[in-house]
Write an enzyme that holds these catalytic residues in place. Structure first.
Site, PDB file in Angstrom:
ATOM      1  N   ASP A  74       0.827  -1.217   0.000  1.00 59.05           N
ATOM      2  CA  ASP A  74       0.000   0.000   0.000  1.00 59.05           C
ATOM      3  C   ASP A  74       0.859   1.264   0.000  1.00 59.05           C
ATOM      4  OD1 ASP A  74       0.710  -0.779   2.684  1.00 59.05           O
ATOM      5  OD2 ASP A  74      -0.735   0.667   3.463  1.00 59.05           O
ATOM      6  N   GLU A 136      -0.007  -1.348   5.573  1.00 58.60           N
ATOM      7  CA  GLU A 136       1.077  -0.985   6.499  1.00 58.60           C
ATOM      8  C   GLU A 136       0.901   0.461   6.951  1.00 58.60           C
ATOM      9  OE1 GLU A 136       4.875   0.711   7.861  1.00 58.60           O
ATOM     10  OE2 GLU A 136       3.708   1.340   6.148  1.00 58.60           O
TER      11      GLU A 136
HETATM   12 ZN   LIG Z   1       6.651   2.234   4.089  1.00 59.40          ZN
END
Ligand SMILES: [Zn+2]
Length: 385
Positions: A74, A136
């Site tokens: 992401d 994340e």
């Molecule tokens: Zn990162």
């Protein structure tokens, strides 16, 4: 392995618009297809919506241990940012590759994949694992799911390299990041009769008081050899809200707060102290007046810190591969701490600079990508025995 191959893969990866709010399934599909084409054994795990996935892949012998290359798929949003070129198309200018996620951290994923494609898996003397995760940037949610799955399956690599942008420096420590929203629900009433109501704002204030007490205790617990800045676990009260007017007993209040632990034991201390305070002091007092009073807590993120360890095989290996003559710690949190908690020796080392991450015109210097490829090539020779 050539930088050229990594650049080609990176161009493909940047074109997947994997902003954390959106699905990453197309990119995971692409990565899985390429990994399976190499003969890798792939395991997919998803979030509860089914729109986000991790892929964990293994090349080489079916045996315990091995080395893991890990990165998140992401990226942060581009909304309200002023980009010179299309953020979802790689543009090369002056030795730099521009695009959202080039440095954080699709550059490393591209290099890892290009590296995998140069290997003869039948010659590997130990497993080479890849972990590509979701979400994340919003609290390492994908890695948490992945690590739980690996733990259940009994898969624990020896070494993990998390390729967040460190300019290829070897990073062996970062603080954790635990964020919470605590909600207090009491009983509304006229301010002239405070004993007839339960003032949620006042209980929130007492809760905050306990957090501030803990702040002092945490300071005194700082490891003497700590390298973090500051070297102790910090607490921040980020937002307070509640109540409706001067003359009304506040029936609702909310506190958004975080801590950045330097050691897992500090996080445990804060959590257990607060839980004890709520259970044995605040809640009984609230419920004595109004039995439906409540205090609830939502964990927004619980990103484990990466604790510098005396023995860290990942640090020793990557320091050797990169020729680094020292290691460091950083201020940003990564997925490395989760892998450490699984029992993996973990470090952070990847191409590009965190200074370019999350900004308009994010870029990755081709020279950085080249350094990463060289490190992986040396790793490849090691893996061939
Ligand atoms: Zn990162």
């Amino acid at each position: 392995m050539s930088v050229q191959k990594s650049k080609e893969i990176l161009a493909d990866l940047i074109a997947f618009e994997t902003v954390s709010a959106d699905s990453n399934l197309d990119m995971i599909g692409y990565l899985t297809q390429r990994l399976e084409a190499l003969g890798a054994r792939c395991i997919e795990t998803r979030d509860e919506t089914g729109k986000k996935a991790n892929v964990f892949a293994t090349l080489g012998p079916d045996m315990p241990g091995g080395i893991l290359l890990s990165g998140h798929t992401d990226v942060v949003p581009v909304a309200d940012q002023d980009w010179t070129s299309d953020p979802f198309q790689v543009t090369e200018r002056d030795g730099k590759l521009y695009g959202r996620g080039t440095c954080d951290m699709k550059g490393f994923i591209a290099a890892a994949l290009a590296f995998g494609e140069t290997l003869d898996a039948s010659k590997l003397t130990q497993p080479l694992h890849f972990a590509f995760t979701y979400d994340e940037e919003v609290g390492c949610l994908g890695a948490q799911t992945l690590v739980n799955d690996l733990s259940e399956r009994g898969i624990v690599p020896d070494i993990a390299i998390i390729g967040e942008p460190t300019e290829m420096r070897v990073i062996e420590g970062h603080k954790g990041c635990f964020e919470y929203t605590t909600r207090f629900t009491g009983l509304e009433g006229h301010s002239s009769a405070p004993d007839d109501g339960v003032n949620a704002a006042e209980y929130a204030a007492r809760y905050i008081g306990k957090l501030l007490e803990l702040r002092h205790i945490l300071k005194s617990r700082a490891p003497t050899d700590g390298r973090f800045e500051p070297p102790w676990t910090t607490v921040n009260i980020g937002q307070i809200s509640g109540g409706v007017a001067h003359n009304v007993i506040a029936s609702k209040a909310e506190v958004a707060w975080e801590m950045r632990p330097v050691q897992a034991s500090d996080a445990d201390l804060v959590k257990s102290t607060l839980a004890d305070y709520v259970e044995h002091s605040l809640l009984p007092a609230m419920q004595a007046v109004h039995s439906e009073s409540s205090i609830t807590q939502k964990a927004v993120a619980e990103v484990e810190g990466l604790e510098p360890m005396e023995e860290n095989a990942a640090r020793d290996l990557v320091a050797e591969l990169t020729g680094a003559n020292g290691t460091g710690v950083v201020a940003f949190a990564t997925e490395a701490g989760l892998f450490q908690k699984l029992g993996v020796h973990a470090i952070v080392c990847g191409p590009g600079s965190i200074a370019q991450a999350h900004k308009a015109d994010e870029f990755l210097e081709i020279e950085q990508l080249d350094l990463c490829c060289r490190m992986l090539n040396r790793l490849g020779r090691r893996l061939m025995g």
